[in-house]
Design a protein around this motif. Sequence first.
Motif, PDB file in Angstrom:
ATOM      1  N   VAL A   1      68.606  22.693  62.733  1.00 39.47           N
ATOM      2  CA  VAL A   1      69.051  21.324  63.006  1.00 39.47           C
ATOM      3  C   VAL A   1      67.806  20.444  63.077  1.00 39.47           C
ATOM      4  O   VAL A   1      66.858  20.771  63.778  1.00 39.47           O
ATOM      5  CB  VAL A   1      69.831  21.259  64.342  1.00 39.47           C
ATOM      6  CG1 VAL A   1      70.148  19.821  64.713  1.00 39.47           C
ATOM      7  CG2 VAL A   1      71.088  22.097  64.252  1.00 39.47           C
ATOM      8  N   SER A   2      67.833  19.325  62.348  1.00 41.52           N
ATOM      9  CA  SER A   2      66.658  18.452  62.346  1.00 41.52           C
ATOM     10  C   SER A   2      66.968  17.043  62.847  1.00 41.52           C
ATOM     11  O   SER A   2      66.089  16.214  62.941  1.00 41.52           O
ATOM     12  CB  SER A   2      66.075  18.371  60.935  1.00 41.52           C
ATOM     13  OG  SER A   2      67.038  17.859  60.041  1.00 41.52           O
ATOM     14  N   ARG A   3      68.243  16.789  63.153  1.00 40.75           N
ATOM     15  CA  ARG A   3      68.591  15.459  63.660  1.00 40.75           C
ATOM     16  C   ARG A   3      69.581  15.576  64.816  1.00 40.75           C
ATOM     17  O   ARG A   3      70.420  16.484  64.846  1.00 40.75           O
ATOM     18  CB  ARG A   3      69.128  14.564  62.558  1.00 40.75           C
ATOM     19  CG  ARG A   3      70.372  15.044  61.892  1.00 40.75           C
ATOM     20  CD  ARG A   3      70.623  14.311  60.579  1.00 40.75           C
ATOM     21  NE  ARG A   3      71.970  14.270  60.131  1.00 40.75           N
ATOM     22  CZ  ARG A   3      72.772  15.283  59.915  1.00 40.75           C
ATOM     23  NH1 ARG A   3      72.388  16.492  60.207  1.00 40.75           N
ATOM     24  NH2 ARG A   3      73.983  15.131  59.454  1.00 40.75           N
ATOM     25  N   ALA A   4      69.494  14.655  65.735  1.00 37.21           N
ATOM     26  CA  ALA A   4      70.332  14.686  66.934  1.00 37.21           C
ATOM     27  C   ALA A   4      71.790  14.368  66.637  1.00 37.21           C
ATOM     28  O   ALA A   4      72.662  14.686  67.432  1.00 37.21           O
ATOM     29  CB  ALA A   4      69.791  13.701  67.972  1.00 37.21           C
ATOM     30  N   SER A   5      72.061  13.795  65.483  1.00 32.96           N
ATOM     31  CA  SER A   5      73.434  13.428  65.150  1.00 32.96           C
ATOM     32  C   SER A   5      74.177  14.540  64.406  1.00 32.96           C
ATOM     33  O   SER A   5      75.296  14.330  63.948  1.00 32.96           O
ATOM     34  CB  SER A   5      73.442  12.152  64.305  1.00 32.96           C
ATOM     35  OG  SER A   5      72.759  12.376  63.085  1.00 32.96           O
ATOM     36  N   HIS A   6      73.579  15.719  64.301  1.00 33.52           N
ATOM     37  CA  HIS A   6      74.227  16.845  63.624  1.00 33.52           C
ATOM     38  C   HIS A   6      75.564  17.137  64.310  1.00 33.52           C
ATOM     39  O   HIS A   6      75.636  17.203  65.534  1.00 33.52           O
ATOM     40  CB  HIS A   6      73.318  18.075  63.681  1.00 33.52           C
ATOM     41  CG  HIS A   6      73.858  19.262  62.965  1.00 33.52           C
ATOM     42  ND1 HIS A   6      73.631  19.469  61.628  1.00 33.52           N
ATOM     43  CD2 HIS A   6      74.628  20.290  63.392  1.00 33.52           C
ATOM     44  CE1 HIS A   6      74.235  20.582  61.269  1.00 33.52           C
ATOM     45  NE2 HIS A   6      74.840  21.102  62.323  1.00 33.52           N
ATOM     46  N   ALA A   7      76.610  17.319  63.528  1.00 35.60           N
ATOM     47  CA  ALA A   7      77.954  17.523  64.081  1.00 35.60           C
ATOM     48  C   ALA A   7      78.157  18.973  64.533  1.00 35.60           C
ATOM     49  O   ALA A   7      77.754  19.903  63.848  1.00 35.60           O
ATOM     50  CB  ALA A   7      79.002  17.160  63.051  1.00 35.60           C
ATOM     51  N   VAL A   8      78.785  19.126  65.691  1.00 34.49           N
ATOM     52  CA  VAL A   8      79.139  20.432  66.240  1.00 34.49           C
ATOM     53  C   VAL A   8      80.645  20.453  66.447  1.00 34.49           C
ATOM     54  O   VAL A   8      81.221  19.488  66.948  1.00 34.49           O
ATOM     55  CB  VAL A   8      78.427  20.675  67.596  1.00 34.49           C
ATOM     56  CG1 VAL A   8      78.852  21.986  68.210  1.00 34.49           C
ATOM     57  CG2 VAL A   8      76.929  20.633  67.426  1.00 34.49           C
ATOM     58  N   THR A   9      81.276  21.554  66.071  1.00 31.34           N
ATOM     59  CA  THR A   9      82.715  21.712  66.272  1.00 31.34           C
ATOM     60  C   THR A   9      82.987  23.033  66.972  1.00 31.34           C
ATOM     61  O   THR A   9      82.098  23.894  67.058  1.00 31.34           O
ATOM     62  CB  THR A   9      83.473  21.689  64.927  1.00 31.34           C
ATOM     63  OG1 THR A   9      82.997  22.761  64.111  1.00 31.34           O
ATOM     64  CG2 THR A   9      83.287  20.371  64.193  1.00 31.34           C
ATOM     65  N   ALA A  10      84.194  23.190  67.471  1.00 34.77           N
ATOM     66  CA  ALA A  10      84.580  24.456  68.102  1.00 34.77           C
ATOM     67  C   ALA A  10      84.484  25.555  67.055  1.00 34.77           C
ATOM     68  O   ALA A  10      84.856  25.368  65.906  1.00 34.77           O
ATOM     69  CB  ALA A  10      85.995  24.352  68.650  1.00 34.77           C
ATOM     70  N   GLY A  11      83.928  26.693  67.463  1.00 32.34           N
ATOM     71  CA  GLY A  11      83.736  27.815  66.559  1.00 32.34           C
ATOM     72  C   GLY A  11      82.319  27.929  66.029  1.00 32.34           C
ATOM     73  O   GLY A  11      81.956  28.956  65.449  1.00 32.34           O
ATOM     74  N   ASP A  12      81.502  26.895  66.206  1.00 30.94           N
ATOM     75  CA  ASP A  12      80.115  26.943  65.753  1.00 30.94           C
ATOM     76  C   ASP A  12      79.293  27.859  66.649  1.00 30.94           C
ATOM     77  O   ASP A  12      79.552  27.981  67.849  1.00 30.94           O
ATOM     78  CB  ASP A  12      79.484  25.552  65.761  1.00 30.94           C
ATOM     79  CG  ASP A  12      79.949  24.680  64.609  1.00 30.94           C
ATOM     80  OD1 ASP A  12      80.626  25.211  63.707  1.00 30.94           O
ATOM     81  OD2 ASP A  12      79.633  23.481  64.623  1.00 30.94           O
ATOM     82  N   VAL A  13      78.272  28.491  66.069  1.00 32.39           N
ATOM     83  CA  VAL A  13      77.344  29.342  66.819  1.00 32.39           C
ATOM     84  C   VAL A  13      76.039  28.572  66.961  1.00 32.39           C
ATOM     85  O   VAL A  13      75.435  28.162  65.960  1.00 32.39           O
ATOM     86  CB  VAL A  13      77.105  30.687  66.095  1.00 32.39           C
ATOM     87  CG1 VAL A  13      76.052  31.496  66.821  1.00 32.39           C
ATOM     88  CG2 VAL A  13      78.403  31.468  66.000  1.00 32.39           C
ATOM     89  N   LEU A  14      75.606  28.371  68.207  1.00 32.35           N
ATOM     90  CA  LEU A  14      74.369  27.647  68.491  1.00 32.35           C
ATOM     91  C   LEU A  14      73.295  28.612  68.972  1.00 32.35           C
ATOM     92  O   LEU A  14      73.577  29.493  69.787  1.00 32.35           O
ATOM     93  CB  LEU A  14      74.599  26.585  69.563  1.00 32.35           C
ATOM     94  CG  LEU A  14      75.615  25.495  69.268  1.00 32.35           C
ATOM     95  CD1 LEU A  14      75.730  24.558  70.466  1.00 32.35           C
ATOM     96  CD2 LEU A  14      75.213  24.720  68.028  1.00 32.35           C
ATOM     97  N   THR A  15      72.089  28.440  68.463  1.00 32.28           N
ATOM     98  CA  THR A  15      70.928  29.190  68.921  1.00 32.28           C
ATOM     99  C   THR A  15      69.999  28.174  69.560  1.00 32.28           C
ATOM    100  O   THR A  15      69.488  27.282  68.881  1.00 32.28           O
ATOM    101  CB  THR A  15      70.238  29.900  67.743  1.00 32.28           C
ATOM    102  OG1 THR A  15      71.211  30.700  67.071  1.00 32.28           O
ATOM    103  CG2 THR A  15      69.108  30.790  68.235  1.00 32.28           C
ATOM    104  N   VAL A  16      69.805  28.291  70.879  1.00 30.17           N
ATOM    105  CA  VAL A  16      69.088  27.274  71.643  1.00 30.17           C
ATOM    106  C   VAL A  16      67.958  27.920  72.443  1.00 30.17           C
ATOM    107  O   VAL A  16      68.205  28.866  73.200  1.00 30.17           O
ATOM    108  CB  VAL A  16      70.043  26.552  72.618  1.00 30.17           C
ATOM    109  CG1 VAL A  16      69.336  25.442  73.363  1.00 30.17           C
ATOM    110  CG2 VAL A  16      71.267  26.028  71.899  1.00 30.17           C
ATOM    111  N   PRO A  17      66.707  27.428  72.301  1.00 31.05           N
ATOM    112  CA  PRO A  17      65.630  27.946  73.141  1.00 31.05           C
ATOM    113  C   PRO A  17      65.780  27.418  74.564  1.00 31.05           C
ATOM    114  O   PRO A  17      65.947  26.222  74.775  1.00 31.05           O
ATOM    115  CB  PRO A  17      64.364  27.403  72.481  1.00 31.05           C
ATOM    116  CG  PRO A  17      64.807  26.185  71.762  1.00 31.05           C
ATOM    117  CD  PRO A  17      66.241  26.417  71.367  1.00 31.05           C
TER     118      PRO A  17
END
Length: 92
Positions: free
Chosen positions: A35-51
Amino acid sequence: MRIDLALTRLRFVKTRSHAQALATSGLVRCNGQRVSRASHAVTAGDVLTVPVGAGVRVVEVIALPERRGPPAEACSHYRELDRDRETAIAGE
């Protein structure tokens, strides 16, 4: 929902400005894509990798929260995929 708003409401960061900085840093991934922008869309079912801290959290978004509620409420909106937290950032 925007990824910066989702990270804040899911309580991975304290403020939305911190979430925006994290999203634009390129360290967050959504469904394996950087992800390179804060406006990237997230929906239910997405997998997020967060430090987070010295490690990395891998979660699946079950539902998008309507507000930034208490931690117990936030935890009910995602599922940990790496429960043992074996994924770590180098230098730990």
